[in-house]
Design an enzyme around this catalytic site. Sequence first.
Site, PDB file in Angstrom:
ATOM      1  N   CYS A 122       0.982  -1.203  -0.178  1.00  0.00           N
ATOM      2  CA  CYS A 122      -0.013  -0.061   0.125  1.00  0.00           C
ATOM      3  C   CYS A 122       0.954   1.234   0.066  1.00  0.00           C
ATOM      4  O   CYS A 122       1.974   1.094   0.471  1.00  0.00           O
ATOM      5  CB  CYS A 122      -0.928   0.064   1.301  1.00  0.00           C
ATOM      6  SG  CYS A 122      -2.113   1.233   1.164  1.00  0.00           S
TER       7      CYS A 122
ATOM      8  N   CYS B 125      -2.441   4.198   7.020  1.00  0.00           N
ATOM      9  CA  CYS B 125      -3.622   4.449   7.699  1.00  0.00           C
ATOM     10  C   CYS B 125      -3.265   3.948   9.247  1.00  0.00           C
ATOM     11  O   CYS B 125      -3.061   2.801   9.180  1.00  0.00           O
ATOM     12  CB  CYS B 125      -4.832   3.993   7.204  1.00  0.00           C
ATOM     13  SG  CYS B 125      -4.979   4.660   5.500  1.00  0.00           S
TER      14      CYS B 125
ATOM     15  N   GLY C 108      -4.376  -4.187   0.673  1.00  0.00           N
ATOM     16  CA  GLY C 108      -3.440  -3.136  -0.108  1.00  0.00           C
ATOM     17  C   GLY C 108      -4.106  -2.433  -0.961  1.00  0.00           C
ATOM     18  O   GLY C 108      -5.322  -2.015  -0.735  1.00  0.00           O
TER      19      GLY C 108
ATOM     20  N   SER D 159     -11.921   5.035  -0.663  1.00  0.00           N
ATOM     21  CA  SER D 159     -11.782   5.162   0.849  1.00  0.00           C
ATOM     22  C   SER D 159     -11.839   6.554   1.203  1.00  0.00           C
ATOM     23  O   SER D 159     -10.716   6.981   0.808  1.00  0.00           O
ATOM     24  CB  SER D 159     -10.742   4.187   1.324  1.00  0.00           C
ATOM     25  OG  SER D 159     -10.839   3.013   0.921  1.00  0.00           O
TER      26      SER D 159
ATOM     27  N   CYS E  17     -22.590  -9.454   4.133  1.00  0.00           N
ATOM     28  CA  CYS E  17     -22.473 -10.680   5.118  1.00  0.00           C
ATOM     29  C   CYS E  17     -22.608 -10.269   6.438  1.00  0.00           C
ATOM     30  O   CYS E  17     -22.804 -11.261   7.305  1.00  0.00           O
ATOM     31  CB  CYS E  17     -21.027 -11.504   4.771  1.00  0.00           C
ATOM     32  SG  CYS E  17     -19.742 -10.464   4.878  1.00  0.00           S
TER      33      CYS E  17
ATOM     34  N   CYS F  68     -22.505 -16.797   6.871  1.00  0.00           N
ATOM     35  CA  CYS F  68     -21.643 -16.419   6.033  1.00  0.00           C
ATOM     36  C   CYS F  68     -20.762 -17.523   5.311  1.00  0.00           C
ATOM     37  O   CYS F  68     -21.300 -18.466   5.251  1.00  0.00           O
ATOM     38  CB  CYS F  68     -20.439 -15.224   6.636  1.00  0.00           C
ATOM     39  SG  CYS F  68     -19.710 -16.116   8.239  1.00  0.00           S
TER      40      CYS F  68
ATOM     41  N   CYS G 108     -12.169 -15.820   4.844  1.00  0.00           N
ATOM     42  CA  CYS G 108     -12.803 -14.278   4.867  1.00  0.00           C
ATOM     43  C   CYS G 108     -11.519 -13.478   4.755  1.00  0.00           C
ATOM     44  O   CYS G 108     -10.569 -14.096   5.322  1.00  0.00           O
ATOM     45  CB  CYS G 108     -13.597 -14.424   6.012  1.00  0.00           C
ATOM     46  SG  CYS G 108     -14.193 -12.723   6.412  1.00  0.00           S
ATOM     47  N   ASP G 109     -11.711 -12.428   4.287  1.00  0.00           N
ATOM     48  CA  ASP G 109     -10.683 -11.353   4.355  1.00  0.00           C
ATOM     49  C   ASP G 109     -10.159 -11.100   5.781  1.00  0.00           C
ATOM     50  O   ASP G 109      -8.983 -10.773   6.158  1.00  0.00           O
ATOM     51  CB  ASP G 109     -11.279  -9.961   3.720  1.00  0.00           C
ATOM     52  CG  ASP G 109     -10.096  -8.830   3.858  1.00  0.00           C
ATOM     53  OD1 ASP G 109      -8.957  -9.133   3.458  1.00  0.00           O
ATOM     54  OD2 ASP G 109     -10.637  -7.893   4.243  1.00  0.00           O
TER      55      ASP G 109
END
Length: 407
Positions: free
Chosen positions: A15, A19, A67, A123, A277, A283, A298-299
């Site tokens: 990235c 943040c 990222g 974002s 979700c 999920c 899942c992420d």
Amino acid sequence: MRPFHVMAKPIGAACNLRCDYCYYLPKADSLGLARNRRLSDAMLEHFVRAYLESQPDGEVCFSWQGGEPTLRGLAFFLRAIELQQHYRRAGQRVSNQLQTNGVLLDDAWCGFLRRHGFVVGLSVDGPAALHDASRVDRRGRPTLSLVQAAVNRLHDHDIAFATLTVVGQHNAHAAGEVYSFLTEQLDARVIQLIPCVEPLNFAAQAPGLRCAAAMPFANDAEALARFVTRQSVTPVQWGDFLCSFFDLWHQRDLGRVVVNLFESAIVQLLGYPALQCSSAEQCGQAVALEADGSVYSCDHYVYSQYCLGQIDQQGLAELVDSPQQRAFGASKRDSLPGACRLCPYLGLCWGECPRNRFTRANNGEPGLNYLCTGQRRFFKHALPELVDMARVIGNQLVTEHKVGQRS
């Protein structure tokens, strides 16, 4: 075929921003996910072919996230488009979504996105005082001016975009400012809100590894504050933010602006499945593809015990339909504590995201969602209006159905 969704990360954790609430970069370092790893051309072809082969006819959506996925370069995405057209069946329509911080969106990027019909997720956390408090570049410099330039280009190129706002300590107190900035300054028509919730020492607190005895009680504000990062929103803040945001939306932009959490609640009240979700009963139909070709449940569950396999070694549909993943999806419903099962808002919340279930109910039962207090406050506040909106929409659907039958 059961449709499912893949969040693909062509550049992994790499990235161009830093943040301060980011959970992915620190986790990538701890778990050995190389920041500079890229989804190879060969792995890209494996993914595109397998994803299209496993999906039914109709629209098939590719989601590119990070990222920062634009770091992978335009050539990569041009190749992705070529492969999508090559492998799609006659009955399939391919669409693409790109989640980005917007920093690299110049005219060349926007021209590409417009030509190929990409929907962009941008974002942004509010006006400068709020956004730049957390979303800075690698040298600590503010980034909102770059985001605003990206918005102007997106408007100039007539590209649809949604804003994605993380709600944390930096902006939870300013729902009105955030709302006005998104809808008036950026002219956002689709708004996504995500609560910033991250337990301290996430490796030790990884989902599925938490010790029930170590979970704080949901009504102990001091213990909760010690359990999560300083950037995390508190349950009370989350509830207050949603209530204020909802009131502004209902007063000013009903029918003009879509807010993901509110839209999903209305759809659920109409008896349809949740649109996201975190609000669904189960999920497991949204997996994450890392840059090395590994697929995770899942992420938010990119941990070794949730790795389903490699897309170049097993069929993608086989991984998503595996007993491991089916059990993962069902556990959201099956592991609900008794307090959730007795809650009047169960059908709208379903315990929110399992990754946030690290508190205990008043009776000591583990597995209550950290955000429970805020979720309940919001639903109690907004439910009368949500029910009215669902009733109006339901009547319209019935009328349209009758008209369609007569014609």
